[in-house]
Design a protein around this motif. Structure first.
Motif, PDB file in Angstrom:
ATOM      1  N   TYR A 122       0.865  -1.194  -0.091  1.00 50.99           N
ATOM      2  CA  TYR A 122       0.078   0.152  -0.086  1.00 50.99           C
ATOM      3  C   TYR A 122       0.959   1.279  -0.122  1.00 50.99           C
ATOM      4  N   SER A 123       0.398   2.263  -0.791  1.00 48.21           N
ATOM      5  CA  SER A 123       1.108   3.687  -0.725  1.00 48.21           C
ATOM      6  C   SER A 123       0.692   4.416   0.564  1.00 48.21           C
ATOM      7  N   THR A 124       1.251   4.704   1.200  1.00 43.68           N
ATOM      8  CA  THR A 124       0.952   5.772   2.403  1.00 43.68           C
ATOM      9  C   THR A 124       0.874   7.230   1.837  1.00 43.68           C
ATOM     10  N   VAL A 125       1.291   7.370   0.836  1.00 39.01           N
ATOM     11  CA  VAL A 125       1.193   8.698  -0.116  1.00 39.01           C
ATOM     12  C   VAL A 125      -0.201   8.881  -0.844  1.00 39.01           C
ATOM     13  N   THR A 126      -0.775   7.859  -1.143  1.00 39.86           N
ATOM     14  CA  THR A 126      -1.923   8.333  -1.866  1.00 39.86           C
ATOM     15  C   THR A 126      -3.000   7.240  -1.150  1.00 39.86           C
ATOM     16  N   GLY A 127      -2.600   6.414  -0.649  1.00 43.59           N
ATOM     17  CA  GLY A 127      -3.650   5.590   0.255  1.00 43.59           C
ATOM     18  C   GLY A 127      -4.259   4.384  -0.385  1.00 43.59           C
ATOM     19  N   VAL A 128      -3.433   4.184  -1.499  1.00 39.81           N
ATOM     20  CA  VAL A 128      -4.140   3.062  -2.489  1.00 39.81           C
ATOM     21  C   VAL A 128      -3.257   1.597  -2.598  1.00 39.81           C
ATOM     22  N   LEU A 129      -3.880   0.572  -2.686  1.00 35.02           N
ATOM     23  CA  LEU A 129      -3.302  -0.710  -2.896  1.00 35.02           C
ATOM     24  C   LEU A 129      -2.553  -0.623  -4.231  1.00 35.02           C
ATOM     25  N   ASP A 130      -1.240  -0.763  -3.959  1.00 36.63           N
ATOM     26  CA  ASP A 130      -0.148  -0.826  -5.274  1.00 36.63           C
ATOM     27  C   ASP A 130      -0.296  -2.006  -6.040  1.00 36.63           C
ATOM     28  N   THR A 131       0.133  -3.193  -5.207  1.00 40.29           N
ATOM     29  CA  THR A 131       0.108  -4.305  -5.826  1.00 40.29           C
ATOM     30  C   THR A 131       0.180  -5.742  -4.866  1.00 40.29           C
ATOM     31  N   THR A 132      -0.443  -6.750  -5.157  1.00 33.34           N
ATOM     32  CA  THR A 132      -0.402  -7.857  -4.252  1.00 33.34           C
ATOM     33  C   THR A 132       0.488  -8.811  -5.054  1.00 33.34           C
ATOM     34  N   ILE A 133       1.192  -9.717  -4.196  1.00 30.79           N
ATOM     35  CA  ILE A 133       1.921 -10.967  -4.568  1.00 30.79           C
ATOM     36  C   ILE A 133       1.419 -11.925  -3.923  1.00 30.79           C
ATOM     37  N   GLU A 134       0.843 -12.963  -4.681  1.00 33.02           N
ATOM     38  CA  GLU A 134      -0.047 -14.154  -4.071  1.00 33.02           C
ATOM     39  C   GLU A 134       0.688 -15.198  -4.085  1.00 33.02           C
ATOM     40  N   ASP A 135       0.468 -16.221  -2.850  1.00 34.67           N
ATOM     41  CA  ASP A 135       0.834 -17.607  -3.007  1.00 34.67           C
ATOM     42  C   ASP A 135       2.219 -17.640  -3.022  1.00 34.67           C
ATOM     43  N   ILE A 136       3.167 -16.918  -2.199  1.00 35.32           N
ATOM     44  CA  ILE A 136       4.647 -16.963  -2.085  1.00 35.32           C
ATOM     45  C   ILE A 136       4.863 -18.473  -1.750  1.00 35.32           C
TER      46      ILE A 136
END
Length: 289
Positions: free
Chosen positions: A198-212
């Protein structure tokens, strides 16, 4: 021997690899429940241990107890020392994170542990929390399905409370852990075997890396520069480049350009934007507009 702290002396080979680990010291047994937090201050002045039973103990490096902090968390989930070594914090079943200041004299003698502030606002227990590099910001993630981001660069001795800067929601199906980047611009939440940036600058989810991993993620950490995220699980550590950090750096620089700046600062910010966009393009990653 359960819940006893042991200190080992590490010897290294000429190539830097570990040669041996020899037990050097054993602390007195003080915890009767499982230890959920253990940390060493960067100053080298003290160690903390904390069990589920709300007994947070501050030790010197020789195993002498300096203080025991009284907590009322119901059951403790996490306990940590801030990267600057000034603060100790703990979270648990209750919806607040308690933060204390560990005070030493100018000569290095331990003086006291005093309450600094609380991170409040959640409606359920706090799974985890994190400091940024200079402890000017903190973040929390709760069982209530939200995360919160705070400005903690405050005059708590005068009664000033932390300032809430951002809150958001996350996947509540599994327990979570989190870590703040050193510059506090990226917040990473681990849920199950996946991580979300998450970006604390914009407050939005940037990306998710799944099932590592096949199993759950057990630990998260940024390197000192915030360029890489280390993710542990399944007895392995995977290292990811902090791509979200490049995008937040661009956004931060763009916002600063809207403010009055010297020509030298303006040129530096423009170069930072150009260099980060160029790097993202080379890696095939999306760039902010």
């Amino acid at each position: 021997m359960a819940n006893v702290i042991e200190v080992y002396k590490i010897t290294k080979k000429s190539d830097g690899y570990i040669a041996s680990a020899t037990k050097a010291l054993e602390f007195p047994r003080r915890h009767t429940e499982d230890v959920v937090g253990m940390d060493i201050a960067c100053t080298g002045k003290y160690i903390i241990t904390c069990s589920k039973a709300n007994d947070l103990i501050i030790w010197d490096l020789k195993g002498q107890s300096l203080a025991t902090v009284e907590m009322h968390l119901g059951s403790t989930h996490r306990a940590r020392i801030s990267p600057c070594g000034r603060f100790v914090a703990a979270s648990g079943f209750t919806p607040d994170v308690n933060v204390w200041e560990v005070v030493f004299s100018k000569s290095g003698e331990f003086k006291q542990v005093s309450k600094a502030f609380d991170l409040a606002g959640h409606t359920s227990g706090v799974h985890d929390f994190s400091f940024n590099a200079d402890s000017s910001h903190m973040a929390t993630v709760s069982k209530d399905g939200t995360y919160r981001f705070y400005d903690t660069q405050i005059e708590f001795v005068k009664g000033e409370d932390p300032h809430l800067l951002m809150t958001g929601s996350w996947d509540t199906t599994t327990p979570a852990s989190l870590v703040l980047s050193p510059n506090a611009e990226v917040l990473v939440i681990a849920h199950g075997s996946s991580v979300s940036f998450y970006s604390t600058v914009t407050g939005v989810l940037d990306t998710t890396i799944e099932d590592i991993f096949l199993g759950p993620i057990t630990c998260l950490a940024f390197d000192a520069m915030g360029e890489y995220l280390l993710v542990a699980g399944d007895k392995h550590v995977n290292i990811f480049r902090n791509i979200a950090g490049y995008r937040t750096a661009i956004e931060t620089a763009k916002r600063k350009l809207t403010q009055k700046q010297t020509q030298a600062t303006k040129e530096r910010l423009e170069k930072m934007i150009h260099d980060n966009k160029e790097l993202l393009t080379k890696m095939g990653e999306k760039c902010p507009e």
